[in-house]
Design an enzyme around this catalytic site. Structure first.
Site, PDB file in Angstrom:
ATOM      1  N   TYR A  10       0.855  -1.195   0.000  1.00  0.00           N
ATOM      2  CA  TYR A  10       0.000   0.000   0.000  1.00  0.00           C
ATOM      3  C   TYR A  10       0.884   1.235   0.000  1.00  0.00           C
ATOM      4  O   TYR A  10       1.900   1.274   0.711  1.00  0.00           O
ATOM      5  CB  TYR A  10      -0.884  -0.003   1.252  1.00  0.00           C
ATOM      6  CG  TYR A  10      -1.713   1.254   1.436  1.00  0.00           C
ATOM      7  CD1 TYR A  10      -2.773   1.543   0.569  1.00  0.00           C
ATOM      8  CD2 TYR A  10      -1.456   2.137   2.483  1.00  0.00           C
ATOM      9  CE1 TYR A  10      -3.539   2.695   0.754  1.00  0.00           C
ATOM     10  CE2 TYR A  10      -2.228   3.285   2.674  1.00  0.00           C
ATOM     11  CZ  TYR A  10      -3.273   3.555   1.802  1.00  0.00           C
ATOM     12  OH  TYR A  10      -4.035   4.681   1.982  1.00  0.00           O
ATOM     13  N   LYS A  67       4.403   8.814   9.186  1.00  0.00           N
ATOM     14  CA  LYS A  67       4.167   8.172  10.486  1.00  0.00           C
ATOM     15  C   LYS A  67       5.171   8.601  11.575  1.00  0.00           C
ATOM     16  O   LYS A  67       5.054   9.695  12.095  1.00  0.00           O
ATOM     17  CB  LYS A  67       4.054   6.665  10.293  1.00  0.00           C
ATOM     18  CG  LYS A  67       2.870   6.373   9.337  1.00  0.00           C
ATOM     19  CD  LYS A  67       2.372   4.965   9.275  1.00  0.00           C
ATOM     20  CE  LYS A  67       1.054   4.941   8.505  1.00  0.00           C
ATOM     21  NZ  LYS A  67       1.050   4.197   7.270  1.00  0.00           N
ATOM     22  N   ASP A 125       9.148   2.612  -0.148  1.00  0.00           N
ATOM     23  CA  ASP A 125       8.146   3.321   0.638  1.00  0.00           C
ATOM     24  C   ASP A 125       8.318   2.875   2.084  1.00  0.00           C
ATOM     25  O   ASP A 125       7.894   1.787   2.464  1.00  0.00           O
ATOM     26  CB  ASP A 125       6.744   2.998   0.111  1.00  0.00           C
ATOM     27  CG  ASP A 125       5.662   3.723   0.890  1.00  0.00           C
ATOM     28  OD1 ASP A 125       5.994   4.373   1.912  1.00  0.00           O
ATOM     29  OD2 ASP A 125       4.487   3.644   0.489  1.00  0.00           O
TER      30      ASP A 125
END
Ligand SMILES: *Cc1c(COP(=O)(O)O)cnc(C)c1O
Length: 430
Positions: free
Chosen positions: A144, A267, A239
């Site tokens: 994702y 994050k 990523d």
């Protein structure tokens, strides 16, 4: 456990927000009941509007590696707020965070801050296209990358074909710029590069795929991809929005010693506030505006309050022994669950890396998305309900991983392990 306030608040929220939420997985569609409305949180604990308490393994989906309300992050935020919240101009705090990231990462020459992981990925992909002059991107099924248009794509039919959009509103013309391949499918990757490398700008992947279960890859696979990218003149984008600062200060690239050309972050680097970043090789980053022709900008980019939170978060991560302690704690939890599963002979396993864990309802090793049996999610649904009723909060989907924070004490983890073991028993009994 009474959750009537949360349920009523959710009913009201549905009047204002699609599905009552501002991010879909929060709506509890894959599990029973209404989402919790959170009143406050501290350390490893979450408290809802009904006054229930929960040991939190969602940790805001990953940013809170130090737990909730960490004193030094909170203090940094409050102190920074005193000076104003946003200037739309450079600040020393941004420099500090940039210097901290680059100074502690062997593969990071330059970074640019943005405000979310999605924005970081979107910008990195644009940069890869602008730098290479090529349009197509390879992504992996089960990775994702935020809700970036051209990456909201699933595999089309056939071995390794141009993708079809996985969300309404993504034009097929954009989806077809993305090629979706199964993780670890060496043949498909090589064949695709052989055939299309003159049109492929980059391969993007989560080096620790943690958004569709925890699909751990062999280091060899990553080393092989790196080499292939070199051979075919294609950029490699890691990523690291989840893995960055989660599996060590150098994230997954450091963990596996594989150098990507570009990296994305989010994050943890915001310490709980909205921060994303992309970065990597200086020669590539020089193509970003104002140095180069690839446009990228943001009103709240490198917002000082968010930078202060991020800086305090990373400083705490960089303390000596931080990751060893966190991993040991996680292993303690994981071992207790594994011992219980073995003793009872359940067809389950606990996958873990660093302070991430995932409960898989099979003993088979799972390393690609198609190996996850959707039916196994029925087990998760039961388990989730039990855990919520007994004060343990996991992300409300069996495809989501759990996070252990440094605020989780031995005692908290011990208690959580006991509850989760009982929950697993309950799941297989009912
Ligand atoms: C969370 C995540 C994103 C998206 O980040 P947002 O801040 O939610 O936009 C992108 N990539 C990975 C690997 C993620 O885990």
């Amino acid at each position: 456990m009474i959750r009537s306030k949360s349920t009523a608040l959710y009913e009201e929220a549905k009047q204002y927000f699609p599905g009552g939420v501002n991010s879909p997985v929060r709506a509890f569609k894959s599990v029973h009941g209404a989402p919790l409305f959170i009143k406050n949180a501290n350390g490893p604990m979450l408290y809802d509007e009904d006054g229930n308490s929960f040991i939190d393994f969602c940790c805001s989906w990953g940013p809170l590696i130090h737990g909730h309300n960490h004193p030094s992050i909170k203090e940094a935020v409050i102190k920074t707020l005193e000076n104003g919240m946003s200037f739309g101009a450079p600040t020393v705090l941004g420099t500090h965070l940039g210097r901290t990231m680059i100074g502690n990462h062997r593969y990071l020459d330059k970074v640019r801050f943005v405000s979310s992981g999605t924005e970081a990925v979107m910008s990195a992909v644009r940069l890869a296209r602008g730098f290479t002059g090529k349009d197509k991107v390879i992504k992996f099924d089960g990775c994702y990358h935020g809700h970036v248009d051209s990456l909201m794509v699933k595999a089309g039919s056939g071995l390794a074909t141009f993708g079809t959009s996985s969300s309404a509103g993504v034009p097929q013309s954009l989806a077809s710029e993305t090629i979706v391949i199964n993780l670890n499918d060496l043949e498909a990757i090589e064949d695709t590069l052989k055939e299309h490398s003159d049109r492929i700008a980059a391969i993007i992947m989560e080096p620790v795929p943690a958004n569709n279960g925890l699909l751990l890859q062999d280091q060899n696979f990553l080393v092989w991809i790196r080499k292939l990218c070199d051979d075919y003149n294609v950029l490699l984008i890691f990523d690291e929005v989840i893995s960055g600062y989660r599996v060590g200060a150098e994230g997954a690239s450091g963990y596996y010693s594989v150098e990507p050309d570009l990296l994305t972050f989010g994050k943890i680097i915001g310490g709980g506030l909205p921060v994303g970043a992309f970065g990597g090789r200086a020669d590539i980053m020089s193509h970003i505006s104002p140095d180069g022709p690839v446009y990228q900008a943001g009103t709240l980019s490198a917002n000082p309050v968010a930078m202060a939170a991020g800086l305090a978060s990373l400083k705490a991560c960089l303390e000596i022994g931080f990751y060893e302690r966190l991993e040991n704690k996680t292993l303690m939890l994981v071992s207790r669950l594994r011992d219980h599963i073995d003793k009872k002979g359940y067809d389950m396993s606990v996958v873990t890396i660093g302070s991430i864990f995932w409960l898989a309802f099979t003993k088979e090793r799972i390393s690609s998305a198609d190996q996850i049996d959707p039916k196994s999610m029925d087990h998760f649904k039961k388990l989730h309900t039990y855990l919520l009723d007994h004060g343990v909060y996991l992300g409300p989907s069996g495809y989501e991983v759990g996070f252990v924070s440094q605020a989780h004490t031995q005692k908290t983890l011990d208690k959580a392990a006991t509850i989760i073991c009982a929950g697993i028993d309950h799941t297989y009994k009912s």
